[in-house]
Design a protein around this motif. Structure first.
Motif: not given
Length: 514
Positions: A97-125
């Motif tokens: 209701g005030e501010f929403v945060s998601f956990l993420s990291f970036e996976w780089h790739s020349m072959t497939y293009g860069d992707h950012c990975i998101y979890y519907r949480s503040g925690r994840g592997p």
């Protein structure tokens, strides 16, 4: 604080608001600058949701140039070391209701293009970042989802050449990628001739990697923006934001809206953009055998230059706001910008803005961080240097920092936009670093007012021309017969006179076949 959030009276968006976020940006948790605490402080100051992203891995990283490979490896190691801390801060920033945060990291790739990975949480592997191919990454993320944690893998800076970190449409799948990051500080990946070209050291955009190329190949995805800022400043104005139409400011509500592609991309100004086709919101897939009833509604942050409707990548209609006569009252935006002066010379600003004869209904901060992409020799003393408050119905304060415009085409000013309804004889007063400037709204309707805080080449501030909403708004209804093809794809594109833009997610209309 009174924060402005867009709403539309198109029936398809009933009960929803347009929430603003930046879910791809960086700081010193990997390679970048400033702490994650500073990053979330900056995010909460002007956004509804954010994710502070760590650079995590690059499975096919070139070894040349060596210094680039080296600082990437240092950044990846830094994120690995700090991952627990990153999760703690991300989770702690979240308040439904005030501010929403998601956990993420970036996976780089020349072959497939860069992707950012998101979890519907503040925690994840972090372990999925070690995937050596896009399909291996998807397999890892499917396992995370099966364990109960929803995930996404969103392509970004899509417009680079495939094989050079641009999107690879041959390997794209909507399964975990319902939207793509089409605009960021890298530029716009919409089409090869769209505004905001790619000017980064990584090279120009390629027509085969653009969004319109992917749509033309039959892929279905929505559009978002984010900054890809590297100095702990999510939402740094002008680089890109993700706008999400959702009923609530919660992780679940925003996530569902992104999955449904009720999203649009903007560059900076908080443009409200809503589209519907036969009553369905952007991102929908519908069936229609005949004509289609299309509605577009816009409320911008500056005067609108044009609003375009595109079908299958081609502009089929265009509209501009209608001229309206002036009256004794003003309903619109008063924007004030601070900065200029010598390049690299820091100016710390202490500002009070007041309005006599009316009320400030909402404040829209348009604030920026330091534009730095890679390692630099030294760090500045702080990366969270702005703060604003609406202290009363007629007063707001701002403390911030500027350092000159790095080039004559780069805007590094800090801005506040006040949304007001007042009489034409109301007076706007700005006191900045001891200098006071006053103008009536009637005077600002004729043009801007400027003041300096010192002598030649000192910092300066400007009250921009007062902007009535009628110059920034339109509601447009039209009918289109379609092409007769199996599927037609519609989306809207907005351009303001101040070089700020917006793009709605597409709507797909399929013709039923006997």
């Amino acid at each position: 604080m009174t924060r402005r959030r867009g709403q539309s009276d198109l029936p398809a968006y009933g009960g929803m608001s347009a929430f603003a976020g930046d879910i791809h940006n960086h700081c010193a948790i990997s390679y970048g600058h400033g702490s994650i605490e500073d990053a979330y402080a900056n995010a909460r100051m002007q956004l509804d949701f954010a994710s502070v992203t760590g650079h995590a891995s690059w499975h096919d990283m070139p070894e040349d140039p060596a210094h680039v490979a080296d600082y990437h490896r240092r950044g990846f190691a830094r994120l690995q070391e700090q991952w627990e801390h990153v999760q703690d801060v991300t989770d702690g920033a979240h308040v439904d209701g005030e501010f929403v945060s998601f956990l993420s990291f970036e996976w780089h790739s020349m072959t497939y293009g860069d992707h950012c990975i998101y979890y519907r949480s503040g925690r994840g592997p972090l372990a999925p970042a070690q995937a050596q191919s896009l399909e291996e990454l998807r397999t890892e993320l499917r396992a995370v989802q099966a364990a109960g944690l929803p995930t996404m893998a969103l392509p970004h800076h899509i417009g680079y050449l495939a094989g050079r970190r641009g999107v690879n449409w041959d390997t794209y799948s909507a399964e975990l990628s319902p939207v793509v990051e089409m605009i960021s500080m890298h530029g716009s990946g919409e089409q090869d001739n769209s505004p905001r070209p790619y000017l980064h050291t990584m090279g120009p955009r390629d027509a085969g990697s653009t969004a319109i190329a992917g749509l033309g190949r039959g892929h279905r995805f929505g559009f978002i923006g984010s900054t890809d800022h590297h100095s702990a400043h999510p939402g740094s104005h002008g680089h890109g934001l993700a706008m999400v139409w959702a009923p609530e400011l919660t992780r679940e509500s925003l996530w569902e809206a992104i999955q449904a592609r009720r999203t649009y991309a903007i560059t900076g100004d908080r443009i409200m953009l809503a589209t519907s086709v036969d009553g369905a919101p952007m991102g929908s897939e519908i069936t229609a055998s005949g004509s289609r009833e299309i509605a577009v509604q816009v409320r911008g942050g500056a005067a609108l230059e044009t609003v375009q409707l595109l079908r299958n990548g081609e502009v089929i209609a265009e509209k501009r706001p209608e001229h309206a006569t002036l009256s004794d009252t003003f309903d619109g935006i008063l924007a004030i910008a601070f900065g200029w002066g010598e390049v690299g010379a820091f100016i710390d600003w202490d500002v009070e803005v007041s309005l006599s004869g009316g009320e400030i209904h909402a404040v829209e901060p348009r604030l920026r961080g330091y534009d730095t992409l890679a390692d630099q020799a030294g760090e500045t003393d702080r990366y969270a240097f702005s703060s604003w408050r609406q202290t009363s119905r007629s007063t707001a304060t701002l403390t911030t920092r500027t350092y000159g415009n790095p080039t004559v085409t780069t805007d590094a000013t800090q801005q506040l936009a006040l949304h007001v309804e007042v009489g034409a004889d109301a007076v706007l007063t700005v006191t900045a670093n001891g200098r006071t400037l006053r103008r009536t709204i009637a005077e600002l309707m004729t043009g801007p007012a400027v003041s300096y805080i010192g002598g030649f080449l000192s910092g300066a501030f400007v009250m921009h021309r007062a902007l009535p909403y009628h110059a920034a708004s339109l509601t447009w209804e039209l009918t289109d017969e379609g092409t007769g093809d199996q599927t037609d794809i519609y989306y809207a594109r907005v351009r303001q006179v101040n070089d700020q833009h917006a793009w709605s997610s597409p709507t797909w209309v399929t013709h039923p076949r006997a």
